[in-house]
Design an enzyme around this catalytic site. Structure first.
Site, PDB file in Angstrom:
ATOM      1  N   ARG A 132       0.852  -1.201   0.000  1.00 30.71           N
ATOM      2  CA  ARG A 132       0.000   0.000   0.000  1.00 30.71           C
ATOM      3  C   ARG A 132       0.880   1.240   0.000  1.00 30.71           C
ATOM      4  NH1 ARG A 132      -1.549   1.860   4.654  1.00 30.71           N
ATOM      5  NH2 ARG A 132      -2.028  -0.151   5.595  1.00 30.71           N
ATOM      6  N   TYR A 161     -16.377  16.922 -15.512  1.00 32.91           N
ATOM      7  CA  TYR A 161     -16.845  15.552 -15.334  1.00 32.91           C
ATOM      8  C   TYR A 161     -17.845  15.504 -14.167  1.00 32.91           C
ATOM      9  CZ  TYR A 161     -16.939  10.706 -13.951  1.00 32.91           C
ATOM     10  OH  TYR A 161     -17.374   9.461 -13.588  1.00 32.91           O
ATOM     11  N   ASP A 173      -7.220  19.065 -14.704  1.00 29.09           N
ATOM     12  CA  ASP A 173      -7.566  17.697 -15.068  1.00 29.09           C
ATOM     13  C   ASP A 173      -7.241  17.564 -16.556  1.00 29.09           C
ATOM     14  OD1 ASP A 173      -8.822  15.383 -15.937  1.00 29.09           O
ATOM     15  OD2 ASP A 173     -10.504  15.574 -14.546  1.00 29.09           O
ATOM     16  N   LYS A 201      -8.496   6.475 -19.106  1.00 28.51           N
ATOM     17  CA  LYS A 201      -8.858   6.965 -20.441  1.00 28.51           C
ATOM     18  C   LYS A 201      -7.689   6.820 -21.425  1.00 28.51           C
ATOM     19  CE  LYS A 201     -12.742   7.706 -18.393  1.00 28.51           C
ATOM     20  NZ  LYS A 201     -12.609   8.264 -17.088  1.00 28.51           N
TER      21      LYS A 201
END
Ligand code: PLP
Length: 390
Positions: free
Chosen positions: A60, A113, A185, A210
């Site tokens: 992690r 978004y 972004d 994406k």
């Protein structure tokens, strides 16, 4: 695994694709493996208590596959520090929690978004964060929306789904004048077309799901910054909250990134032809694409982007039912959420990706259809659109 190749080391490669293919990983000195191994290990042996080999203790906190991906994305954005996340929204959540405290304010675009808006509007407001909405196309409106307690200005450019364009350099200046940070972004453009840190942004955010991943087979997110202080805050939450990508996700994303430049050029070529076809079509009211000379953001896009991208939105003549019927009739374009993969996708933002904006300042037109133009043969793409609009 060999020494981490940091983003700074890879500055010696100026070429975008050379960085995309090599930054972050050298062939393994022991085995010669040219691709980064999928380090499926949740924990790492220590040579005596605290004696970490190559800095790894628990996956992690850090995993060699993820570390290679993080250095690679940082190099593509010409940034110093990269952090990988389990999704674009996990990256967004980490950024907001790192940069904001109760009582702080942020400025968000009137076109973004839907999930970003939902997280801010439904979750962060519960924790004492306030926000104002300003059009990303209007630098004066962004300045006017800034308050003494504004800590963050959020820009998406081109925006999802209306493909509006914000002037990153000008908005960075406005944010910095007020002592706020600018996050961009960069999901729609990808680092191949636009590098916001070089234009003054403090943080670049990606949904790597994406264009970076590029094959619709992995969900992920990333944050890149030059600020050590911000990166430390990101690292703290990345480990502390744990929304990390697994090693297989990291490997798939890196594999996708290697072909980003060739894919993006083909996405752009095909999108330009789709725009030309739809612009003259009698069933289409308006085509939204920053590459069009009469697009209000064309000059800014031409200044800050290499090309205009693979996303095209259209307003369909008639209304919502005509828009939905168009989406339902395509065959090469799959009716699905998401974007940026090799395959063409079509969707109705009002009912799908942006349903959460209904009734807000970010609500999208009912007759809007968004196309993620893939890299299939252009004749099949155009033939499909022609049939679906017949
Ligand atoms: C522009 C943009 N930013 C962020 C996200 C969120 O990314 P993810 O779906 O990987 O969580 C999306 C998802 O569609 C997006 O389009």
């Amino acid at each position: 695994m060999s020494e981490r190749r940091s983003a700074a080391d890879s500055v010696r490669w100026q070429g975008f694709s050379t960085r995309a293919i090599h930054a972050g990983y050298d062939p393994d000195p022991q085995t010669g493996a040219v691709n980064v191994p999928i380090y499926a290990s949740s924990t790492f042996a220590q040579d005596g208590v605290g004696g970490l080999r190559d800095g790894f203790e628990y996956a992690r906190t850090g995993n060699p596959t993820r570390r290679a991906l993080e250095a690679n994305i940082a190099a593509l954005e010409h940034g110093t520090y990269g952090r990988g996340f389990a999704s674009g929204m996990a990256a967004t959540d980490c950024l907001l929690r790192s940069a904001l405290r109760p009582g702080d304010h942020l400025v968000i675009p009137n076109d973004a978004y839907g999930g970003t808006f939902r997280l801010i509007d439904k979750v962060f407001t519960q924790w004492g964060i306030t926000y104002s909405v300003a059009p990303v196309t209007d630098v004066d409106a962004v300045r006017a929306a800034i308050r003494p307690e504004t800590k963050l200005v959020w820009v998406e450019t081109p925006t999802n789904p209306l493909l509006n364009v914000g002037d990153i350099e000008a908005i960075a200046a406005v944010a910095h004048e007020a002592g706020a940070k600018l996050v961009v972004d960069n999901t729609f453009a990808s680092p191949y077309l636009q590098q916001p840190l070089s234009l003054g942004a403090d943080v670049v955010l990606h949904s790597t799901t994406k264009y970076l991943g590029g094959h619709s087979d992995v969900v992920g997110g990333a944050l890149v910054t030059d600020s050590e202080e911000l990166d430390e805050a990101f690292a703290f939450l990345q480990n502390g909250a744990g929304a990390v990508p697994g090693p297989f996700d990291g490997y798939l994303t890196m594999r996708g990134i290697k072909t980003l430049a060739v894919r993006m050029d083909r996405h752009c070529d095909n999108a330009e032809k789709v725009v030309e076809f739809l612009s003259g079509h009698d069933k289409i009211e308006k085509v939204l694409y920053p590459g069009l000379e009469d697009h209000p953001g064309h000059a800014v896009a031409a200044k800050q982007m290499k090309r205009f991208g693979g996303m095209v939105s259209v307003l369909v003549k008639g209304g919502i039912e005509d828009a939905k019927a168009f989406c339902a009739r395509t065959e090469v374009f799959t009716l699905a959420e998401s974007l940026g993969g090799i395959e063409s996708l079509i969707e109705h933002p009002g009912a799908m990706t942006h349903a959460s904006t209904a009734g807000s300042l970010l609500e999208v037109p009912a007759n809007l259809v968004r196309l993620s133009v893939g890299i299939e043969d252009i004749d099949d793409i155009l033939g499909d659109l022609e049939n679906a609009l017949r």
